[in-house]
Design a protein around this motif. Structure first.
Motif, short mmCIF file in Angstrom:
data_model
loop_
_atom_site.label_atom_id
_atom_site.label_comp_id
_atom_site.label_asym_id
_atom_site.label_seq_id
_atom_site.Cartn_x
_atom_site.Cartn_y
_atom_site.Cartn_z
N ARG A 70 0.86 -1.18 0.00
CA ARG A 70 0.00 0.00 0.00
C ARG A 70 0.90 1.23 0.00
NH1 ARG A 70 -2.43 1.18 4.14
NH2 ARG A 70 -1.48 -0.29 5.60
N ILE A 71 0.56 2.21 -0.83
CA ILE A 71 1.39 3.39 -0.97
C ILE A 71 0.54 4.66 -0.93
CG2 ILE A 71 3.23 2.23 -2.29
CD1 ILE A 71 1.99 3.38 -4.86
N ALA A 72 1.16 5.74 -0.47
CA ALA A 72 0.61 7.08 -0.63
C ALA A 72 1.51 7.78 -1.64
CB ALA A 72 0.61 7.83 0.70
N LEU A 90 3.23 2.71 2.76
CA LEU A 90 2.40 2.59 3.95
C LEU A 90 2.51 1.20 4.56
CD1 LEU A 90 -0.81 4.40 2.63
CD2 LEU A 90 1.06 5.36 4.00
N SER A 91 2.79 0.22 3.73
CA SER A 91 3.04 -1.14 4.21
C SER A 91 3.91 -1.82 3.19
CB SER A 91 1.73 -1.91 4.38
OG SER A 91 1.13 -2.15 3.13
N ALA A 92 4.67 -2.79 3.64
CA ALA A 92 5.56 -3.50 2.73
C ALA A 92 5.94 -4.83 3.35
CB ALA A 92 6.82 -2.69 2.44
N ALA A 93 6.33 -5.76 2.49
CA ALA A 93 6.86 -7.02 2.98
C ALA A 93 8.19 -6.75 3.67
CB ALA A 93 7.06 -7.99 1.81
N PRO A 94 8.61 -7.62 4.59
CA PRO A 94 9.89 -7.46 5.26
C PRO A 94 11.04 -7.47 4.27
CG PRO A 94 8.53 -9.08 6.40
CD PRO A 94 7.84 -8.77 5.11
N PRO A 95 12.21 -6.96 4.65
CA PRO A 95 13.37 -6.94 3.76
C PRO A 95 13.65 -8.31 3.17
CG PRO A 95 13.83 -5.69 5.75
CD PRO A 95 12.51 -6.36 5.95
N GLY A 96 13.99 -8.32 1.88
CA GLY A 96 14.27 -9.57 1.21
C GLY A 96 13.08 -10.10 0.44
#
Length: 272
Positions: A70-72, A90-96
């Motif tokens: 999710r992005i702004a 706004l949200s993202a999967a963990p690194p990698g």
């Protein structure tokens, strides 16, 4: 043209751009074309909510983007061209690119094959992930005693919107799986009664339960955490999408996305 005039011209072009703020769900990232396809909310005074590919002014902002984020973002429109010139995750999967919570070694990473599992559906039959190969599968996690309308009931309502969207398709290419993490209470019969509230009586939507060990393993595969607290269950919210080949295609963190946006993401997966 003298350097000073070049700078002045650049400032004039920038000043003439019209800017719009909005939010959306990332559906596809195309590094070669430097575009991000987004299912975005209504942009007041500019465009309705829809799916659109946008060019990014700063291609480096694509590096950490994956489907399901999710992005702004801010749109800059000038002389018939529109692109994203500011973007915030706004949200993202963990690194990698994975979904592993702290301390877990079993959570599947985006792009990897999801190990098979089998649980009991509220329809009364056993459902295994391997039996759904060739279809796009969306999974969510709930428990029926959840007292907060913005949590588990909201996830159910989101899936109901997706079910309605794909109901008229000639082929049953999308399957919805809703897994309870409270299997001691949420038996198949309890889930059957709960399903009626949301119209989840269609064969393409399964509310799943099983043994505590089996349910815990499925939750771990998708990085979902839960624990008892004062008679209730505290838990994370995560929706997963598995592609036709049985690979984890995307994860959606939290609840701040709509049924329309999830449906848009599933349509992108179907088109692959």
């Amino acid at each position: 043209m003298r350097p000073g005039l070049v700078i002045l011209a650049a400032l004039t072009v920038s000043a003439c751009a019209t800017h719009y703020q909005t939010r959306g769900l990332v559906l596809r990232v195309d590094h070669e074309a430097r575009t991000v396809t987004v299912s975005h909310e209504t942009v007041p005074g500019f465009m309705d909510a829809m799916v659109m590919p946008f060019e990014l002014r700063h291609s480096s902002e694509m590096n950490d983007l994956v489907a399901g984020d999710r992005i702004a973002f801010r749109l800059a429109s000038h002389k018939g061209q529109t692109r994203i010139d500011r973007l915030r995750l706004l949200s993202a999967a963990p690194p990698g690119g994975g979904v592993a919570p702290a301390g877990s070694t079993a959570a599947v990473r985006v792009g990897d094959a999801v190990p098979d599992f089998s649980l009991t559906s509220h329809h009364g039959d056993r459902v295994s992930l391997s039996s759904l190969r060739g279809k796009v599968v969306a999974l969510s996690f709930i428990y029926t005693r959840c007292p907060l309308p913005d949590y588990c009931p909201r996830m159910m309502s989101t899936f109901r919107a997706v079910q309605q969207r794909f109901a008229g398709r000639p082929k049953r290419e999308v399957v919805l799986l809703t897994v309870t993490f409270d299997p001691q209470y949420d038996t198949a019969e309890t889930l059957r009664q709960y399903a009626r509230r949301y119209g989840a009586e269609d064969a393409g939507w399964h509310l799943l339960t099983g043994t505590k060990a089996d349910v815990a393993r499925v939750c771990e595969l998708f990085g979902v955490e839960f624990w008892p607290e004062e008679g209730l269950i505290t838990h994370t919210l995560r929706t997963a999408v598995v592609d036709r080949d049985g690979r984890l295609a995307a994860t959606l963190e939290g609840r701040e996305y709509s049924g329309r946006q999830l449906g848009d993401l599933l349509d992108v997966m179907l088109a692959r």
